[in-house]
Motif scaffolding. Structure first.
Motif, mmCIF file in Angstrom:
data_model
loop_
_atom_site.group_PDB
_atom_site.id
_atom_site.type_symbol
_atom_site.label_atom_id
_atom_site.label_comp_id
_atom_site.label_asym_id
_atom_site.label_seq_id
_atom_site.Cartn_x
_atom_site.Cartn_y
_atom_site.Cartn_z
ATOM 1 N N UNK A 44 38.909 30.169 34.459
ATOM 2 C CA UNK A 44 40.335 30.411 34.711
ATOM 3 C C UNK A 44 40.653 31.839 35.159
ATOM 4 N N UNK A 45 39.665 32.569 35.658
ATOM 5 C CA UNK A 45 39.930 33.903 36.184
ATOM 6 C C UNK A 45 40.493 33.845 37.606
ATOM 7 N N UNK A 46 40.253 32.752 38.301
ATOM 8 C CA UNK A 46 40.649 32.607 39.698
ATOM 9 C C UNK A 46 41.689 31.504 39.835
ATOM 10 N N UNK A 47 42.572 31.658 40.809
ATOM 11 C CA UNK A 47 43.669 30.719 41.035
ATOM 12 C C UNK A 47 43.302 29.769 42.184
ATOM 13 N N UNK A 76 44.655 42.388 39.023
ATOM 14 C CA UNK A 76 44.062 43.171 37.941
ATOM 15 C C UNK A 76 42.595 43.439 38.262
ATOM 16 N N UNK A 77 42.105 44.539 37.776
ATOM 17 C CA UNK A 77 40.694 44.872 37.950
ATOM 18 C C UNK A 77 39.969 44.630 36.638
ATOM 19 N N UNK A 148 42.385 37.577 47.152
ATOM 20 C CA UNK A 148 42.644 36.517 46.175
ATOM 21 C C UNK A 148 43.252 37.108 44.909
ATOM 22 N N UNK A 149 43.762 36.214 44.079
ATOM 23 C CA UNK A 149 44.276 36.577 42.762
ATOM 24 C C UNK A 149 43.101 36.622 41.786
ATOM 25 N N UNK A 154 37.617 39.633 29.305
ATOM 26 C CA UNK A 154 36.691 40.626 28.786
ATOM 27 C C UNK A 154 35.623 39.924 27.945
ATOM 28 N N UNK A 155 34.697 40.677 27.418
ATOM 29 C CA UNK A 155 33.603 40.093 26.644
ATOM 30 C C UNK A 155 34.110 39.317 25.430
#
Length: 180
Positions: A44-47, A76-77, A148-149, A154-155
């Motif tokens: 779910x990090x990418x749209x 966001x980075x 991209x979005x 994070x870990x």
């Protein structure tokens, strides 16, 4: 949940054992039927709405390979370590393969089916990204990019990539420069 899904348009493939991202992609590629293949991680990090931009770029440029770029996007980075690791991998890719890309380790990689089916993949884990990038460039394909979005985890939230995966990615980029 997936075992209970009943949808004839979606094919769910179960593996007995988790053998890594590359292994899952190689298995999935045996079952694809469309003309365009996109790699989408399940974290779910990418749209998925960004697929539209990627397909549009593919059509506009008559491109065979399109990557989504987190660098070109206003998003966001990752942590500084993940961000720098990705920039280093992109730099090495550009030097070895004259790729002119900003985000080699991006999850979003879109291919025309005939391109990805013509590549013999050896990857089992996260080295899928450098292996496929190296091989499409060695075949002479230009890699197009679109912004991209990105919503990085994070870990603690389950990010699984480690520093040794970065070393393995660098090794894959070097190895595939000289080996098929």
């Amino acid at each position: 949940i997936l075992k209970q899904m009943k949808n004839e348009t979606i094919k769910i493939i179960f593996k007995e054992k988790n053998e890594g991202k590359g292994s899952a992609i190689r298995e999935g590629l045996k079952h694809v039927t469309g003309d365009v293949i996109v790699i989408q991680d399940a974290d779910l990090e990418y749209d998925p709405n960004d697929w539209i931009k990627m397909i549009k770029k593919m059509e506009e440029e008559n491109a065979s390979v399109v990557f989504g770029s987190r660098i070109l996007g206003k998003c966001k980075k990752s942590s500084i370590f993940f961000y720098l690791g990705g920039r280093i991998l992109s730099f090495i890719t550009n030097i070895l393969y004259n790729a002119n890309i900003t985000d080699e380790p991006t999850c979003y990689k879109m291919f025309k089916k005939e391109v990805i089916n013509s590549i013999i993949l050896n990857c089992k884990g996260f080295e899928f990204c450098p292996e496929i990038t190296a091989k499409v460039r060695k075949m002479g394909y230009k890699i197009y990019e679109v912004p991209i979005s990105y919503n990085p985890r994070n870990l603690k939230e389950g990010k699984k990539i480690k520093w040794k995966d970065g070393i393995e990615a660098i090794w894959a980029l070097i190895k595939y420069k000289f080996v098929d």
